[in-house]
Design a protein around this motif. Structure first.
Motif, PDB file in Angstrom:
ATOM      1  N   TYR A 233       4.593  90.653  17.930  1.00 21.18           N
ATOM      2  CA  TYR A 233       4.350  89.857  19.144  1.00 21.18           C
ATOM      3  C   TYR A 233       5.613  89.123  19.592  1.00 21.18           C
ATOM      4  CZ  TYR A 233       2.179  86.437  22.273  1.00 21.18           C
ATOM      5  OH  TYR A 233       1.860  85.665  23.369  1.00 21.18           O
TER       6      TYR A 233
ATOM      7  N   GLU B 276      -4.565  82.704  26.216  1.00 25.55           N
ATOM      8  CA  GLU B 276      -4.618  83.840  25.286  1.00 25.55           C
ATOM      9  C   GLU B 276      -3.754  85.020  25.711  1.00 25.55           C
ATOM     10  OE1 GLU B 276      -7.603  82.795  26.837  1.00 25.55           O
ATOM     11  OE2 GLU B 276      -7.957  81.282  25.304  1.00 25.55           O
ATOM     12  N   VAL B 277      -3.468  85.122  27.018  1.00 27.55           N
ATOM     13  CA  VAL B 277      -2.735  86.293  27.519  1.00 27.55           C
ATOM     14  C   VAL B 277      -1.541  85.842  28.341  1.00 27.55           C
ATOM     15  CG1 VAL B 277      -2.855  88.389  28.913  1.00 27.55           C
ATOM     16  CG2 VAL B 277      -4.841  87.671  27.589  1.00 27.55           C
TER      17      VAL B 277
ATOM     18  N   GLY C 132      -0.814  89.848  24.502  1.00 25.71           N
ATOM     19  CA  GLY C 132      -1.821  89.017  23.860  1.00 25.71           C
ATOM     20  C   GLY C 132      -2.016  89.433  22.417  1.00 25.71           C
ATOM     21  N   MET C 133      -2.932  88.756  21.773  1.00 26.10           N
ATOM     22  CA  MET C 133      -3.265  89.064  20.379  1.00 26.10           C
ATOM     23  C   MET C 133      -4.744  89.425  20.312  1.00 26.10           C
ATOM     24  SD  MET C 133      -0.625  88.576  18.318  1.00 26.10           S
ATOM     25  CE  MET C 133      -1.159  88.086  16.696  1.00 26.10           C
ATOM     26  N   GLU C 134      -5.047  90.402  19.483  1.00 23.38           N
ATOM     27  CA  GLU C 134      -6.433  90.775  19.226  1.00 23.38           C
ATOM     28  C   GLU C 134      -6.559  91.083  17.738  1.00 23.38           C
ATOM     29  OE1 GLU C 134      -9.299  94.459  20.286  1.00 23.38           O
ATOM     30  OE2 GLU C 134      -8.378  93.489  22.016  1.00 23.38           O
ATOM     31  N   ASP C 135      -7.409  90.353  17.067  1.00 22.98           N
ATOM     32  CA  ASP C 135      -7.603  90.520  15.621  1.00 22.98           C
ATOM     33  C   ASP C 135      -6.280  90.441  14.856  1.00 22.98           C
ATOM     34  OD1 ASP C 135     -10.376  90.865  16.000  1.00 22.98           O
ATOM     35  OD2 ASP C 135     -10.101  93.016  16.358  1.00 22.98           O
TER      36      ASP C 135
ATOM     37  N   GLU D 275      -3.323  91.188  15.867  1.00 22.96           N
ATOM     38  CA  GLU D 275      -2.364  92.235  16.231  1.00 22.96           C
ATOM     39  C   GLU D 275      -1.977  92.087  17.698  1.00 22.96           C
ATOM     40  OE1 GLU D 275      -2.708  96.523  14.783  1.00 22.96           O
ATOM     41  OE2 GLU D 275      -3.622  96.549  16.762  1.00 22.96           O
TER      42      GLU D 275
ATOM     43  N   ARG E 238      -0.967  93.077  21.417  1.00 24.57           N
ATOM     44  CA  ARG E 238      -1.338  94.125  22.377  1.00 24.57           C
ATOM     45  C   ARG E 238      -0.600  93.847  23.679  1.00 24.57           C
ATOM     46  NH1 ARG E 238      -4.694  97.493  20.184  1.00 24.57           N
ATOM     47  NH2 ARG E 238      -6.297  96.770  18.778  1.00 24.57           N
TER      48      ARG E 238
ATOM     49  N   TYR F 262      -6.205  98.088  29.247  1.00 25.14           N
ATOM     50  CA  TYR F 262      -7.367  97.216  29.076  1.00 25.14           C
ATOM     51  C   TYR F 262      -7.418  96.222  30.235  1.00 25.14           C
ATOM     52  CZ  TYR F 262     -10.525  93.918  26.790  1.00 25.14           C
ATOM     53  OH  TYR F 262     -11.578  93.095  26.483  1.00 25.14           O
TER      54      TYR F 262
ATOM     55  N   THR G 166      -2.252 100.327  27.490  1.00 19.74           N
ATOM     56  CA  THR G 166      -2.240  99.266  26.499  1.00 19.74           C
ATOM     57  C   THR G 166      -1.599  99.817  25.236  1.00 19.74           C
ATOM     58  OG1 THR G 166      -4.212  98.189  27.376  1.00 19.74           O
ATOM     59  CG2 THR G 166      -3.663  97.731  25.081  1.00 19.74           C
TER      60      THR G 166
ATOM     61  N   ALA H 115      -0.885  98.992  21.320  1.00 17.40           N
ATOM     62  CA  ALA H 115      -1.147  98.177  20.131  1.00 17.40           C
ATOM     63  C   ALA H 115       0.156  98.079  19.348  1.00 17.40           C
ATOM     64  CB  ALA H 115      -2.240  98.806  19.282  1.00 17.40           C
TER      65      ALA H 115
END
Length: 127
Positions: free
Chosen positions: A3, A25-26, A40-43, A45, A47, A71, A80, A82
Motif C-alpha cells: 500500500y 477508507e479510499v 484502499g485496503m481490503e482484509d 491487502e 487494492r 470494483y 482493480t 490486488a
C-alpha cells in the motif's frame, strides 16, 4: 508492491493529488481534478483501481489473477489490482503510468499542453 509503495508511486506523478471524496477508507488520486487511481485496503491487502485501455484491460485480467474488473468502476475502462504480489513491480509501474497518461490525454488541450511544457511529453507519456 504494498500500500505505502503504491501510494508513493501514485503521488510521484506530476501534479498528482490525493483526495478522500468517498471517505477515509479510499484514497483517490487525481490530475487536474480528474481521477486516475484509487487506493484502499481490503482484509489487510492493498487494492488499487487503475484506468486502462479496454482491450488491454481484458488481456491483463487474463494474464494476472490479481487483476479483476474495476470494483465500483466502469468495468470496460478500469481494472482493480490486488497488491498481493501476483503482478511484477515493473508491470504495476507500467499500469500506473498508463492510467495517468490516459487521463492526461483526456484533459483539455490547454491543460495538456501546459503539462507537456512544464514536465515534458516523456514524463507524462512514458513509452
Amino acid at each position: 508492491m504494498d500500500y505505502a509503495a503504491a501510494r508513493q508511486a501514485l503521488l510521484s506523478k506530476p501534479e498528482a493529488i490525493e483526495d478522500f471524496p468517498f471517505g477515509p477508507e479510499v484514497a483517490v488520486f487525481k490530475i487536474r481534478g480528474k481521477m486516475f487511481a484509487t487506493l484502499g485496503m481490503e482484509d489487510g491487502e492493498g487494492r488499487m483501481n487503475l484506468k486502462c485501455d479496454p482491450v488491454e484491460a481484458l488481456a491483463l485480467r487474463d494474464i494476472f489473477p490479481s487483476v479483476t474488473p474495476g470494483y465500483h468502476m466502469n468495468k470496460k475502462h478500469w481494472n482493480t489490482l490486488a497488491l498481493d504480489g501476483g503482478v511484477p513491480l515493473g508491470e504495476i509501474g507500467r499500469m500506473i503510468d498508463n492510467s495517468y497518461a490516459l487521463v492526461v490525454k483526456g484533459l483539455t488541450k490547454a491543460e495538456r499542453q501546459a503539462l507537456e511544457l512544464r514536465y515534458g511529453r516523456e514524463t507524462l507519456f512514458p513509452a
